[in-house]
Design a protein around this motif. Structure first.
Motif, PDB file in Angstrom:
ATOM      1  N   SER A  64       0.870  -1.176   0.000  1.00 54.83           N
ATOM      2  CA  SER A  64       0.000   0.000   0.000  1.00 54.83           C
ATOM      3  C   SER A  64       0.902   1.220   0.000  1.00 54.83           C
ATOM      4  O   SER A  64       1.904   1.256   0.737  1.00 54.83           O
ATOM      5  CB  SER A  64      -0.922   0.005   1.221  1.00 54.83           C
ATOM      6  OG  SER A  64      -1.866  -1.038   1.134  1.00 54.83           O
ATOM      7  N   LYS A  65       0.563   2.220  -0.828  1.00 54.65           N
ATOM      8  CA  LYS A  65       1.470   3.349  -1.034  1.00 54.65           C
ATOM      9  C   LYS A  65       0.739   4.672  -0.955  1.00 54.65           C
ATOM     10  O   LYS A  65      -0.468   4.768  -1.192  1.00 54.65           O
ATOM     11  CB  LYS A  65       2.157   3.240  -2.404  1.00 54.65           C
ATOM     12  CG  LYS A  65       2.909   1.950  -2.630  1.00 54.65           C
ATOM     13  CD  LYS A  65       3.499   1.900  -4.040  1.00 54.65           C
ATOM     14  CE  LYS A  65       4.225   0.588  -4.295  1.00 54.65           C
ATOM     15  NZ  LYS A  65       4.789   0.524  -5.674  1.00 54.65           N
ATOM     16  N   ASP A 199      -4.801   2.417   0.767  1.00 55.75           N
ATOM     17  CA  ASP A 199      -4.066   3.474   0.073  1.00 55.75           C
ATOM     18  C   ASP A 199      -4.638   4.846   0.419  1.00 55.75           C
ATOM     19  O   ASP A 199      -3.893   5.807   0.650  1.00 55.75           O
ATOM     20  CB  ASP A 199      -4.130   3.270  -1.445  1.00 55.75           C
ATOM     21  CG  ASP A 199      -3.310   2.078  -1.917  1.00 55.75           C
ATOM     22  OD1 ASP A 199      -2.491   1.565  -1.130  1.00 55.75           O
ATOM     23  OD2 ASP A 199      -3.496   1.657  -3.078  1.00 55.75           O
ATOM     24  N   GLN A 203      -2.792   7.892   2.325  1.00 58.38           N
ATOM     25  CA  GLN A 203      -2.675   9.201   1.688  1.00 58.38           C
ATOM     26  C   GLN A 203      -3.124  10.304   2.652  1.00 58.38           C
ATOM     27  O   GLN A 203      -2.493  11.368   2.727  1.00 58.38           O
ATOM     28  CB  GLN A 203      -3.507   9.255   0.410  1.00 58.38           C
ATOM     29  CG  GLN A 203      -3.296  10.526  -0.402  1.00 58.38           C
ATOM     30  CD  GLN A 203      -1.851  10.671  -0.863  1.00 58.38           C
ATOM     31  OE1 GLN A 203      -1.309   9.792  -1.530  1.00 58.38           O
ATOM     32  NE2 GLN A 203      -1.223  11.782  -0.494  1.00 58.38           N
TER      33      GLN A 203
END
Length: 225
Positions: A64-65, A199, A203
């Motif tokens: 997950s980024k 994600d 964020q």
């Protein structure tokens, strides 16, 4: 929070492969071998145990980024992320990060959430890997260190994280966060389905870091030394 619930779904199901193996082995199964004469000979359950090797559970890393531009010099952002115990300030789904007093490269992470009418607590130890100054901070969970309360006490799921820094100019930088965890192959579709939610939460965390760093609310590692 939502991320804690996502973690509870994936990690709870992946807590231990033993129950899955027990369920599989309880089914009636037929085993046979071919003799030198070409005849099939059925193996007894006792012989099957002796002859059958146990295949390792297949697993896959899921990532997950999140990425954010921060209007703060890279040197300062680097110093903020070096303070691992401050991470819960911008990642509130992490209850705490405690640095080991005897080994500064080891830290204990705790995640606490309420999901499915239960309080869940997960904990694990992580070891910092060699950093690349103002480019990369990364860590990896220590095998056998995971625990918690309830189902968390049975969870042994490998995880790792990385924070990547890129200088944009003298007054700003780009920071990317990558959180990865290992799940059994059968649970990969579940993890992938939850991926967009995780994600999005990461964020939000990175946007929170940007806002806090810009407003001067975060101290650097050097400031606290």
């Amino acid at each position: 929070g939502l991320l804690g619930t996502c973690m509870a779904v994936v990690l709870g199901a992946a807590a231990s492969p033993a129950p899955y193996r027990s369920a599989v082995s309880s089914r009636p199964m037929n085993f046979a071998r071919r003799t030198g004469s070409g005849n099939l000979v059925r193996l007894t359950r006792g012989n099957e145990r002796k002859r059958r090797s146990v295949s390792p559970a297949y697993a896959q890393w899921l990532d997950s980024k999140a990425i954010v531009d921060v209007p703060v010099p890279i040197e300062q952002c680097w110093g903020m992320w070096l303070r691992r115990e401050a991470i819960p300030q911008w990642m509130p789904w992490v209850a705490s990060v405690e640095v080991d007093l005897e080994d500064n490269e080891v830290s204990t992470w705790k995640l606490a959430t309420e999901a499915f009418g239960q309080n869940w607590e997960f904990s694990w130890q992580a070891r910092n890997l060699p950093p690349l100054k103002q480019k990369l901070i990364h860590w990896r969970s220590i095998d056998g260190s995971m625990g918690g309360s309830g189902i968390g006490s049975a969870i042994q799921v490998k995880n790792k994280g990385a924070v990547k820094f890129r200088r944009k100019d003298e007054k700003s930088c780009e920071i990317q966060l990558v959180i990865s965890y290992e799940v059994p192959e059968l649970l990969v579709p579940v993890g992938q389905a939850l991926g967009p939610f995780v994600d999005g939460i990461l964020q939000t965390d990175m946007d929170r870091f940007r806002d806090m760093a810009t407003s001067g609310k975060l101290a650097t590692y050097e400031d606290m030394s």
